[in-house]
Scaffold this active site. Sequence first.
Site, PDB file in Angstrom:
ATOM      1  N   PHE A  71      44.084  44.805  52.135  1.00 51.52           N
ATOM      2  CA  PHE A  71      45.082  44.075  51.277  1.00 51.52           C
ATOM      3  C   PHE A  71      44.276  43.951  49.209  1.00 51.52           C
ATOM      4  O   PHE A  71      43.331  43.388  49.688  1.00 51.52           O
ATOM      5  CB  PHE A  71      45.647  43.129  51.278  1.00 51.52           C
ATOM      6  CG  PHE A  71      46.777  42.342  49.592  1.00 51.52           C
ATOM      7  CD1 PHE A  71      47.717  42.185  50.100  1.00 51.52           C
ATOM      8  CD2 PHE A  71      46.116  41.737  49.407  1.00 51.52           C
ATOM      9  CE1 PHE A  71      48.436  42.134  49.067  1.00 51.52           C
ATOM     10  CE2 PHE A  71      46.917  40.672  48.701  1.00 51.52           C
ATOM     11  CZ  PHE A  71      47.570  41.040  48.119  1.00 51.52           C
ATOM     12  N   ARG A 106      31.091  21.246  48.348  1.00 52.82           N
ATOM     13  CA  ARG A 106      31.210  19.776  48.516  1.00 52.82           C
ATOM     14  C   ARG A 106      30.848  19.509  49.622  1.00 52.82           C
ATOM     15  O   ARG A 106      29.412  18.656  49.806  1.00 52.82           O
ATOM     16  CB  ARG A 106      32.064  19.033  48.924  1.00 52.82           C
ATOM     17  CG  ARG A 106      31.854  18.397  47.854  1.00 52.82           C
ATOM     18  CD  ARG A 106      33.444  17.175  47.726  1.00 52.82           C
ATOM     19  NE  ARG A 106      34.002  17.110  45.886  1.00 52.82           N
ATOM     20  CZ  ARG A 106      35.184  16.819  45.107  1.00 52.82           C
ATOM     21  NH1 ARG A 106      35.619  16.897  46.174  1.00 52.82           N
ATOM     22  NH2 ARG A 106      34.533  16.456  44.127  1.00 52.82           N
ATOM     23  N   LYS A 138      42.733  27.946  41.965  1.00 52.08           N
ATOM     24  CA  LYS A 138      43.127  28.067  42.712  1.00 52.08           C
ATOM     25  C   LYS A 138      41.319  28.532  43.464  1.00 52.08           C
ATOM     26  O   LYS A 138      41.345  27.337  44.516  1.00 52.08           O
ATOM     27  CB  LYS A 138      44.145  28.989  43.466  1.00 52.08           C
ATOM     28  CG  LYS A 138      44.953  28.424  42.545  1.00 52.08           C
ATOM     29  CD  LYS A 138      46.631  29.866  42.917  1.00 52.08           C
ATOM     30  CE  LYS A 138      46.275  30.910  42.324  1.00 52.08           C
ATOM     31  NZ  LYS A 138      46.376  30.752  41.171  1.00 52.08           N
ATOM     32  N   THR A 139      41.249  29.612  42.981  1.00 53.60           N
ATOM     33  CA  THR A 139      40.143  29.908  44.191  1.00 53.60           C
ATOM     34  C   THR A 139      38.661  29.437  43.796  1.00 53.60           C
ATOM     35  O   THR A 139      38.069  28.598  45.116  1.00 53.60           O
ATOM     36  CB  THR A 139      39.315  31.377  44.263  1.00 53.60           C
ATOM     37  OG1 THR A 139      41.015  32.371  44.968  1.00 53.60           O
ATOM     38  CG2 THR A 139      38.319  31.283  44.963  1.00 53.60           C
ATOM     39  N   THR A 140      38.585  29.204  42.680  1.00 46.20           N
ATOM     40  CA  THR A 140      37.508  28.611  42.573  1.00 46.20           C
ATOM     41  C   THR A 140      37.503  26.418  42.750  1.00 46.20           C
ATOM     42  O   THR A 140      36.804  26.055  42.932  1.00 46.20           O
ATOM     43  CB  THR A 140      37.246  27.941  41.033  1.00 46.20           C
ATOM     44  OG1 THR A 140      38.609  27.891  40.093  1.00 46.20           O
ATOM     45  CG2 THR A 140      36.667  29.174  39.899  1.00 46.20           C
ATOM     46  N   ASN A 147      50.358  29.386  39.516  1.00 47.69           N
ATOM     47  CA  ASN A 147      50.249  30.391  38.849  1.00 47.69           C
ATOM     48  C   ASN A 147      49.481  30.525  37.568  1.00 47.69           C
ATOM     49  O   ASN A 147      48.891  31.509  37.236  1.00 47.69           O
ATOM     50  CB  ASN A 147      51.131  32.053  37.725  1.00 47.69           C
ATOM     51  CG  ASN A 147      52.457  31.803  38.817  1.00 47.69           C
ATOM     52  OD1 ASN A 147      52.374  31.640  40.244  1.00 47.69           O
ATOM     53  ND2 ASN A 147      53.549  31.398  38.079  1.00 47.69           N
ATOM     54  N   GLU A 171      43.628  33.044  49.334  1.00 41.96           N
ATOM     55  CA  GLU A 171      44.468  33.869  49.264  1.00 41.96           C
ATOM     56  C   GLU A 171      45.650  34.066  50.358  1.00 41.96           C
ATOM     57  O   GLU A 171      45.856  35.400  50.575  1.00 41.96           O
ATOM     58  CB  GLU A 171      44.430  35.408  48.491  1.00 41.96           C
ATOM     59  CG  GLU A 171      42.830  35.497  47.481  1.00 41.96           C
ATOM     60  CD  GLU A 171      43.589  34.781  46.287  1.00 41.96           C
ATOM     61  OE1 GLU A 171      44.262  33.998  45.884  1.00 41.96           O
ATOM     62  OE2 GLU A 171      42.269  34.232  44.757  1.00 41.96           O
ATOM     63  N   LYS A 203      45.404  29.611  36.644  1.00 41.11           N
ATOM     64  CA  LYS A 203      43.770  29.520  37.398  1.00 41.11           C
ATOM     65  C   LYS A 203      43.116  28.771  37.300  1.00 41.11           C
ATOM     66  O   LYS A 203      43.179  27.763  37.035  1.00 41.11           O
ATOM     67  CB  LYS A 203      42.494  30.349  36.104  1.00 41.11           C
ATOM     68  CG  LYS A 203      41.411  30.531  36.252  1.00 41.11           C
ATOM     69  CD  LYS A 203      40.675  31.275  35.258  1.00 41.11           C
ATOM     70  CE  LYS A 203      39.188  30.546  35.460  1.00 41.11           C
ATOM     71  NZ  LYS A 203      38.531  31.575  36.536  1.00 41.11           N
ATOM     72  N   TRP A 247      45.711  43.879  45.381  1.00 44.88           N
ATOM     73  CA  TRP A 247      46.512  43.878  44.490  1.00 44.88           C
ATOM     74  C   TRP A 247      47.405  44.819  43.710  1.00 44.88           C
ATOM     75  O   TRP A 247      48.620  45.458  43.219  1.00 44.88           O
ATOM     76  CB  TRP A 247      46.849  43.332  42.984  1.00 44.88           C
ATOM     77  CG  TRP A 247      45.550  42.175  43.277  1.00 44.88           C
ATOM     78  CD1 TRP A 247      44.397  41.773  43.383  1.00 44.88           C
ATOM     79  CD2 TRP A 247      45.742  41.019  43.970  1.00 44.88           C
ATOM     80  NE1 TRP A 247      43.924  40.336  43.287  1.00 44.88           N
ATOM     81  CE2 TRP A 247      44.633  39.988  44.068  1.00 44.88           C
ATOM     82  CE3 TRP A 247      47.358  40.328  44.501  1.00 44.88           C
ATOM     83  CZ2 TRP A 247      44.958  38.321  44.074  1.00 44.88           C
ATOM     84  CZ3 TRP A 247      46.987  38.936  45.343  1.00 44.88           C
ATOM     85  CH2 TRP A 247      45.723  38.540  44.543  1.00 44.88           C
TER      86      TRP A 247
HETATM   87  P1  ATP Z   1      39.978  31.849  40.357  1.00 43.36           P
HETATM   88  O1  ATP Z   1      39.772  32.340  41.022  1.00 43.36           O
HETATM   89  O2  ATP Z   1      39.276  32.187  39.107  1.00 43.36           O
HETATM   90  O3  ATP Z   1      40.371  30.492  40.042  1.00 43.36           O
HETATM   91  P2  ATP Z   1      43.015  32.188  40.976  1.00 43.36           P
HETATM   92  O4  ATP Z   1      42.350  31.925  42.105  1.00 43.36           O
HETATM   93  O5  ATP Z   1      43.342  30.524  40.656  1.00 43.36           O
HETATM   94  O6  ATP Z   1      41.482  32.066  39.672  1.00 43.36           O
HETATM   95  P3  ATP Z   1      43.782  34.539  41.817  1.00 43.36           P
HETATM   96  O7  ATP Z   1      45.469  34.147  41.436  1.00 43.36           O
HETATM   97  O8  ATP Z   1      43.559  34.119  42.724  1.00 43.36           O
HETATM   98  O9  ATP Z   1      43.904  33.345  40.642  1.00 43.36           O
HETATM   99  O10 ATP Z   1      43.975  35.493  40.226  1.00 43.36           O
HETATM  100  C1  ATP Z   1      41.631  35.860  39.936  1.00 43.36           C
HETATM  101  C2  ATP Z   1      41.934  36.579  39.007  1.00 43.36           C
HETATM  102  O11 ATP Z   1      42.370  36.412  38.549  1.00 43.36           O
HETATM  103  C3  ATP Z   1      40.916  35.670  38.355  1.00 43.36           C
HETATM  104  O12 ATP Z   1      39.848  36.643  37.566  1.00 43.36           O
HETATM  105  C4  ATP Z   1      40.823  34.852  37.696  1.00 43.36           C
HETATM  106  O13 ATP Z   1      40.800  34.631  36.456  1.00 43.36           O
HETATM  107  C5  ATP Z   1      42.491  35.782  36.849  1.00 43.36           C
HETATM  108  N1  ATP Z   1      43.495  34.518  36.802  1.00 43.36           N
HETATM  109  C6  ATP Z   1      43.827  33.883  37.522  1.00 43.36           C
HETATM  110  N2  ATP Z   1      45.079  33.425  36.891  1.00 43.36           N
HETATM  111  C7  ATP Z   1      45.864  34.670  36.092  1.00 43.36           C
HETATM  112  C8  ATP Z   1      46.651  34.305  35.091  1.00 43.36           C
HETATM  113  N3  ATP Z   1      47.945  32.983  35.178  1.00 43.36           N
HETATM  114  N4  ATP Z   1      47.193  35.360  34.001  1.00 43.36           N
HETATM  115  C9  ATP Z   1      45.884  36.137  34.220  1.00 43.36           C
HETATM  116  N5  ATP Z   1      44.552  35.795  34.629  1.00 43.36           N
HETATM  117  C10 ATP Z   1      44.758  35.117  36.164  1.00 43.36           C
HETATM  118 MG    MG Z   2      42.013  33.173  43.988  1.00 44.65          MG
END
Ligand code: ATP
Ligand code: MG
Length: 201
Positions: free
Chosen positions: A96, A54, A44-46, A40, A133, A42, A98
């Site tokens: 899709f 890389r 994952k995508t980054t 849960n 995702e 932040k 959110w």
């Molecule tokens: P990022 O893209 O920043 O690496 P993520 O891929 O881990 O995040 P996702 O669930 O895909 O997270 O959500 C993407 C967006 O939601 C990003 O803008 C991120 O900052 C935000 N986000 C991620 N985790 C959380 C959290 N725990 N609470 C609120 N917002 C979040």
């Molecule tokens: Mg993500």
Amino acid sequence: MNEERLARHAARMQRTKTVVDAAIARADKERGVVIVVTGNGKGKTTSALGTLFRALGHGQCVGLVQFIKGTKAAGEITFLEQFGQNVHYHAMATGFTWESQNHEADRLAAEAAWAEARKMLRDDRFDLVVLDELTYMLKYRYLDASEVTATIAARPKTQSVVATGRGAPPALLEIADTISEIRDVRHAFHAGIKARAGVDF
Ligand code: ATP
Ligand code: MG
């Protein structure tokens, strides 16, 4: 540090080095890996994009499929469009998000994105395929988990895959070589701070 402490430090580092070197020597298999980044928190995508950059740095060919509606404003995509000659990109054009409540439209969009992903997963020119995702497609049953995991498992030997998203299902974890679960310790959003360009998208 006095001399005795320096000597102890050196001995400790040497022991660590011996253990690490032995572990490195044992890792003698050469093949692409499946990485799942879930949880849960932040990042994952980054993390997936960090791996993608890389690979690009090594001149490799990469595929990126985003299983959510593409946000044109996302910095990573505008960057890749300008500089990513070796990147093949596909995002779900419709469907899709959110907020989405139209399951059938979402399912069709997911199938279309998966068709692109599948092509990459069967093409040994791709060194890395990022399935961003992906977990939601399995969780909400837009895609058939056994077909997805079988296709990933049957990819070319030299190809690696990074799949992201919260709540990775057991079927996906089963075929993963590396699993990282990012824990949500704190997120700025919950303090009322708006999502920021360059940080969140
Ligand atoms: P990022 O893209 O920043 O690496 P993520 O891929 O881990 O995040 P996702 O669930 O895909 O997270 O959500 C993407 C967006 O939601 C990003 O803008 C991120 O900052 C935000 N986000 C991620 N985790 C959380 C959290 N725990 N609470 C609120 N917002 C979040
Ligand atoms: Mg993500």
